[in-house]
Design a protein around this motif. Structure first.
Motif, PDB file in Angstrom:
ATOM      1  N   SER A   1       0.843  -1.184   0.000  1.00 18.25           N
ATOM      2  CA  SER A   1       0.000   0.000   0.000  1.00 18.25           C
ATOM      3  C   SER A   1       0.884   1.241   0.000  1.00 18.25           C
ATOM      4  O   SER A   1       1.721   1.420   0.888  1.00 18.25           O
ATOM      5  CB  SER A   1      -0.901   0.007   1.237  1.00 18.25           C
ATOM      6  N   LEU A   2       0.699   2.081  -1.001  1.00 18.64           N
ATOM      7  CA  LEU A   2       1.453   3.326  -1.130  1.00 18.64           C
ATOM      8  C   LEU A   2       0.482   4.501  -1.189  1.00 18.64           C
ATOM      9  O   LEU A   2      -0.551   4.417  -1.856  1.00 18.64           O
ATOM     10  CB  LEU A   2       2.302   3.313  -2.394  1.00 18.64           C
ATOM     11  N   THR A   3       0.857   5.564  -0.515  1.00 19.48           N
ATOM     12  CA  THR A   3       0.032   6.767  -0.508  1.00 19.48           C
ATOM     13  C   THR A   3       0.799   7.933  -1.085  1.00 19.48           C
ATOM     14  O   THR A   3       2.000   8.075  -0.833  1.00 19.48           O
ATOM     15  CB  THR A   3      -0.417   7.096   0.923  1.00 19.48           C
ATOM     16  N   CYS A   4       0.114   8.737  -1.859  1.00 22.53           N
ATOM     17  CA  CYS A   4       0.687   9.957  -2.411  1.00 22.53           C
ATOM     18  C   CYS A   4      -0.047  11.149  -1.802  1.00 22.53           C
ATOM     19  O   CYS A   4      -1.274  11.270  -1.953  1.00 22.53           O
ATOM     20  CB  CYS A   4       0.552   9.972  -3.919  1.00 22.53           C
ATOM     21  N   THR A   5       0.697  11.984  -1.118  1.00 27.86           N
ATOM     22  CA  THR A   5       0.115  13.186  -0.526  1.00 27.86           C
ATOM     23  C   THR A   5       0.414  14.368  -1.425  1.00 27.86           C
ATOM     24  O   THR A   5       1.572  14.599  -1.804  1.00 27.86           O
ATOM     25  CB  THR A   5       0.687  13.426   0.868  1.00 27.86           C
ATOM     26  N   VAL A   6      -0.633  15.078  -1.783  1.00 29.78           N
ATOM     27  CA  VAL A   6      -0.517  16.197  -2.715  1.00 29.78           C
ATOM     28  C   VAL A   6      -0.692  17.519  -1.968  1.00 29.78           C
ATOM     29  O   VAL A   6      -1.616  17.662  -1.156  1.00 29.78           O
ATOM     30  CB  VAL A   6      -1.576  16.086  -3.822  1.00 29.78           C
ATOM     31  N   SER A   7       0.181  18.462  -2.251  1.00 31.65           N
ATOM     32  CA  SER A   7       0.065  19.796  -1.682  1.00 31.65           C
ATOM     33  C   SER A   7       0.191  20.836  -2.783  1.00 31.65           C
ATOM     34  O   SER A   7       0.818  20.586  -3.814  1.00 31.65           O
ATOM     35  CB  SER A   7       1.141  20.028  -0.619  1.00 31.65           C
ATOM     36  N   GLY A   8      -0.444  21.960  -2.567  1.00 30.44           N
ATOM     37  CA  GLY A   8      -0.378  23.025  -3.556  1.00 30.44           C
ATOM     38  C   GLY A   8      -1.423  22.905  -4.646  1.00 30.44           C
ATOM     39  O   GLY A   8      -1.414  23.701  -5.593  1.00 30.44           O
ATOM     40  N   GLY A   9      -2.305  21.947  -4.538  1.00 31.08           N
ATOM     41  CA  GLY A   9      -3.369  21.777  -5.525  1.00 31.08           C
ATOM     42  C   GLY A   9      -4.300  20.664  -5.081  1.00 31.08           C
ATOM     43  O   GLY A   9      -3.871  19.730  -4.409  1.00 31.08           O
ATOM     44  N   SER A  10      -5.556  20.754  -5.463  1.00 28.79           N
ATOM     45  CA  SER A  10      -6.557  19.767  -5.062  1.00 28.79           C
ATOM     46  C   SER A  10      -6.661  18.636  -6.074  1.00 28.79           C
ATOM     47  O   SER A  10      -6.683  18.873  -7.284  1.00 28.79           O
ATOM     48  CB  SER A  10      -7.926  20.439  -4.916  1.00 28.79           C
ATOM     49  N   ILE A  11      -6.773  17.404  -5.584  1.00 29.56           N
ATOM     50  CA  ILE A  11      -6.910  16.263  -6.487  1.00 29.56           C
ATOM     51  C   ILE A  11      -8.320  16.163  -7.072  1.00 29.56           C
ATOM     52  O   ILE A  11      -8.578  15.327  -7.938  1.00 29.56           O
ATOM     53  CB  ILE A  11      -6.542  14.938  -5.778  1.00 29.56           C
ATOM     54  N   THR A  12      -9.220  17.009  -6.625  1.00 27.67           N
ATOM     55  CA  THR A  12     -10.592  16.961  -7.146  1.00 27.67           C
ATOM     56  C   THR A  12     -10.904  18.114  -8.090  1.00 27.67           C
ATOM     57  O   THR A  12     -12.031  18.226  -8.576  1.00 27.67           O
ATOM     58  CB  THR A  12     -11.604  16.990  -5.988  1.00 27.67           C
ATOM     59  N   ARG A  13      -9.925  18.944  -8.341  1.00 24.94           N
ATOM     60  CA  ARG A  13     -10.170  20.097  -9.199  1.00 24.94           C
ATOM     61  C   ARG A  13      -9.343  20.042 -10.475  1.00 24.94           C
ATOM     62  O   ARG A  13      -8.344  19.323 -10.553  1.00 24.94           O
ATOM     63  CB  ARG A  13      -9.855  21.383  -8.442  1.00 24.94           C
ATOM     64  N   ASP A  14      -9.749  20.801 -11.444  1.00 22.97           N
ATOM     65  CA  ASP A  14      -9.088  20.841 -12.750  1.00 22.97           C
ATOM     66  C   ASP A  14      -9.188  19.465 -13.408  1.00 22.97           C
ATOM     67  O   ASP A  14      -9.834  18.561 -12.924  1.00 22.97           O
ATOM     68  CB  ASP A  14      -7.641  21.315 -12.612  1.00 22.97           C
ATOM     69  N   PHE A  15      -8.554  19.307 -14.505  1.00 23.87           N
ATOM     70  CA  PHE A  15      -8.746  18.094 -15.301  1.00 23.87           C
ATOM     71  C   PHE A  15      -7.474  17.267 -15.333  1.00 23.87           C
ATOM     72  O   PHE A  15      -6.923  16.993 -16.388  1.00 23.87           O
ATOM     73  CB  PHE A  15      -9.200  18.470 -16.708  1.00 23.87           C
TER      74      PHE A  15
END
Length: 121
Positions: free
Chosen positions: A18-32
């Protein structure tokens, strides 16, 4: 946008990675965008494993589809890869990345630093 992978560096054969990617500086639910997992076995090229879209739709490599569910935690802006029944052939560096597409040439514009995963007993 910044991406950071996290997960175990060593997994035993037949276990689930199980690997997790944490995103900062932008939302994973926005833009395309398509939030992707890519791996590189030692001495080989990059292999696209799958992606989860801004909409939540998922796309998988046909060769790995049954083994690699990808999910997301929108409250923490993370997405996760689970690779089941791992074998030593799953050893490699695993990357998460942001892409403009889920088909080649993918058009990645941001990558995590990568995390080494070794499958060994």
């Amino acid at each position: 946008v910044q991406l950071q992978e996290s997960g175990p560096g060593l997994v035993k054969p037949a276990q689930t990675l199980s690997l997790t990617c944490t995103v900062s500086g932008g939302s994973i639910t926005r833009d395309f965008y398509y939030w992707s997992w890519i791996r590189q076995p030692p001495g080989k090229g990059l292999e696209w494993m799958g992606a989860i879209a801004y909409s939540g739709a998922t796309y998988y490599s046909p060769s790995l589809k049954s083994r690699t569910p990808i999910s997301r935690d929108t409250s923490n802006n993370q997405f996760t890869l689970q690779l089941s029944s791992v074998t030593p052939e799953d050893t490699g560096v695993y990357y998460c990345a942001r892409a403009a597409s889920y088909v080649p040439p993918y058009e990645y514009d941001s990558w995590g630093q990568g995390t080494q995963v070794t499958v060994s007993s």
